[in-house]
Design an enzyme around this catalytic site. Structure first.
Site, PDB file in Angstrom:
ATOM      1  N   SER A  83       6.534  -4.462  -2.001  1.00 21.62           N
ATOM      2  CA  SER A  83       6.034  -3.176  -2.455  1.00 21.62           C
ATOM      3  C   SER A  83       6.248  -2.139  -1.336  1.00 21.62           C
ATOM      4  O   SER A  83       7.377  -1.991  -0.868  1.00 21.62           O
ATOM      5  CB  SER A  83       4.566  -3.303  -2.864  1.00 21.62           C
ATOM      6  OG  SER A  83       4.114  -2.173  -3.557  1.00 21.62           O
ATOM      7  N   TRP A  84       5.211  -1.415  -0.897  1.00 17.09           N
ATOM      8  CA  TRP A  84       5.388  -0.535   0.257  1.00 17.09           C
ATOM      9  C   TRP A  84       5.945  -1.311   1.435  1.00 17.09           C
ATOM     10  O   TRP A  84       6.743  -0.779   2.224  1.00 17.09           O
ATOM     11  CB  TRP A  84       4.080   0.135   0.643  1.00 17.09           C
ATOM     12  CG  TRP A  84       4.025   0.520   2.098  1.00 17.09           C
ATOM     13  CD1 TRP A  84       3.296  -0.085   3.082  1.00 17.09           C
ATOM     14  CD2 TRP A  84       4.792   1.549   2.735  1.00 17.09           C
ATOM     15  NE1 TRP A  84       3.545   0.518   4.295  1.00 17.09           N
ATOM     16  CE2 TRP A  84       4.464   1.528   4.113  1.00 17.09           C
ATOM     17  CE3 TRP A  84       5.710   2.486   2.283  1.00 17.09           C
ATOM     18  CZ2 TRP A  84       5.020   2.405   5.032  1.00 17.09           C
ATOM     19  CZ3 TRP A  84       6.277   3.371   3.205  1.00 17.09           C
ATOM     20  CH2 TRP A  84       5.928   3.318   4.563  1.00 17.09           C
ATOM     21  N   GLY A 138       0.834  -1.178   0.000  1.00 16.29           N
ATOM     22  CA  GLY A 138       0.000   0.000   0.000  1.00 16.29           C
ATOM     23  C   GLY A 138       0.881   1.244   0.000  1.00 16.29           C
ATOM     24  O   GLY A 138       1.471   1.566  -1.029  1.00 16.29           O
ATOM     25  N   ASP A 169       7.872  -4.861 -13.797  1.00 18.39           N
ATOM     26  CA  ASP A 169       7.097  -4.257 -12.718  1.00 18.39           C
ATOM     27  C   ASP A 169       6.825  -2.796 -13.076  1.00 18.39           C
ATOM     28  O   ASP A 169       7.743  -1.980 -13.127  1.00 18.39           O
ATOM     29  CB  ASP A 169       7.897  -4.362 -11.417  1.00 18.39           C
ATOM     30  CG  ASP A 169       7.126  -3.925 -10.190  1.00 18.39           C
ATOM     31  OD1 ASP A 169       6.209  -3.106 -10.328  1.00 18.39           O
ATOM     32  OD2 ASP A 169       7.478  -4.394  -9.089  1.00 18.39           O
ATOM     33  N   HIS A 216       4.494  -6.940 -10.907  1.00 16.42           N
ATOM     34  CA  HIS A 216       4.691  -6.498  -9.527  1.00 16.42           C
ATOM     35  C   HIS A 216       4.092  -7.441  -8.479  1.00 16.42           C
ATOM     36  O   HIS A 216       4.625  -7.547  -7.378  1.00 16.42           O
ATOM     37  CB  HIS A 216       4.045  -5.111  -9.366  1.00 16.42           C
ATOM     38  CG  HIS A 216       4.185  -4.522  -7.999  1.00 16.42           C
ATOM     39  ND1 HIS A 216       5.395  -4.092  -7.484  1.00 16.42           N
ATOM     40  CD2 HIS A 216       3.261  -4.272  -7.018  1.00 16.42           C
ATOM     41  CE1 HIS A 216       5.217  -3.615  -6.264  1.00 16.42           C
ATOM     42  NE2 HIS A 216       3.935  -3.711  -5.952  1.00 16.42           N
TER      43      HIS A 216
END
Length: 313
Positions: A110-111, A43, A265, A293
């Protein structure tokens, strides 16, 4: 190719009062007292999902998963006050103490990779290993690529839907324009903008389209937390100095690690993972050809399961 472990239910769960009015939902899966690990979702604002539990061998791991501030089952929902990278780093430490462990494997995508790096660089003695996927470090160039100009050239049709809630005159600075709507008083406009923001990511994180993933990003509650919290973090550069997470990667050199990156990605282009690899050459680096991703794309999932299995030994 390795795939997810079978579905599993938590053996414990609850809410932790971390202060500032926030209550964090957490759960533990696997075997109590086995190798400790913590899972950091993406996120920010994405929340955990049942399949995240399945990235670890339940016979060899005791995994804590949690919804970060403002999202998932944590409360208050979509809250931006007292919600920064450093609040989350402190929350992870509170959860570690709750679990009663001195060190744990930290898994983030990711985040979640940015949060894992921030946590590991702050609490180096608490991290036994790092497994990172789809590397994101909140540099200006990364934000501009995905939310201003870059990925827009690859997905011009989807980009039109992303910018639709924003008047044309305000599209020169989409982060600020979205913040105005997402924090405004017009609930209908807020929801419409949140859905456009959230679906943009849902439609572009896999190499090939996934209708179910796109639909999940369109749900009102999910989209509102996802869009508001992401925008909030990106507007503030994650409360990090520019390039900090890569600059400070030398602090990790004694920590065993694996970096997994999809070649194609679009959300987190491979140049960031490569920069981290150069700054932290001791970690094993895996560039996955023919992948985007998402963690559950075949080549990426195989690399992640091999990593958690390898560290379990």
């Amino acid at each position: 190719m390795r795939t997810l472990y079978p579905p599993i239910e938590p053996f414990a769960s609850g809410h932790l009062d971390v202060g500032d009015g926030h209550h964090i939902y957490w759960e533990r899966v696997g075997t109590p007292g086995a190798k400790p690990a913590v899972f950091l979702h993406g996120g920010p604002g994405g929340g955990i999902a049942p399949d995240h539990r399945r990235l670890f061998d339940p016979d060899r791991y005791d995994v804590l998963l949690f919804d970060q501030r403002g999202c998932g089952r944590s409360t208050p929902h979509a809250e931006l006050e007292a919600n920064t990278t450093w609040h989350l780093v402190n929350d992870i430490e509170q959860l570690r103490r709750l679990a009663g462990v001195e060190q744990w494997l930290v898994f983030g995508g990711s985040w979640g990779s940015a949060l894992a790096l921030a946590y590991a660089q702050t609490h180096v003695d608490r991290v036994s290993e790092l497994v990172l996927r789809g590397i994101f470090t909140i540099r200006k160039q990364e934000i501009e690529w995905y939310y201003q100009q870059g990925a827009s050239r690859i997905y011009p049709d989807k980009w039109e839907r992303f910018v639709a809630p924003i008047p044309e005159a305000e599209r020169g600075d989409l982060l600020h324009a979205y913040r105005r709507v997402l924090t405004g008083d017009d609930r209908a406009a807020q929801i419409a903008a949140a859905k456009a923001w959230s679906v943009w990511e849902g439609e572009t994180i896999r190499l090939l389209p996934d209708d179910a993933l796109s639909a999940s990003h369109e749900a009102d509650d999910f989209a509102l937390a996802f869009a508001r919290i992401e925008n909030h973090y990106f507007m503030h550069g994650g409360w990090l100095k520019e390039g900090q997470l890569i600059r400070d990667a030398a602090k990790l050199r004694h920590i065993p690690g694996v970096i997994v990156q999809g070649r194609y990605d679009m959300a987190c282009p491979a140049e960031t993972a490569w920069a981290l690899h150069k700054a932290w050459p001791e970690a094993r680096f895996e560039m996955i050809e023919g992948a985007g991703h998402a963690y559950n794309e075949p080549g990426i999932l195989d690399a992640l399961i091999r990593a958690t299995d390898g560290f379990a030994k």
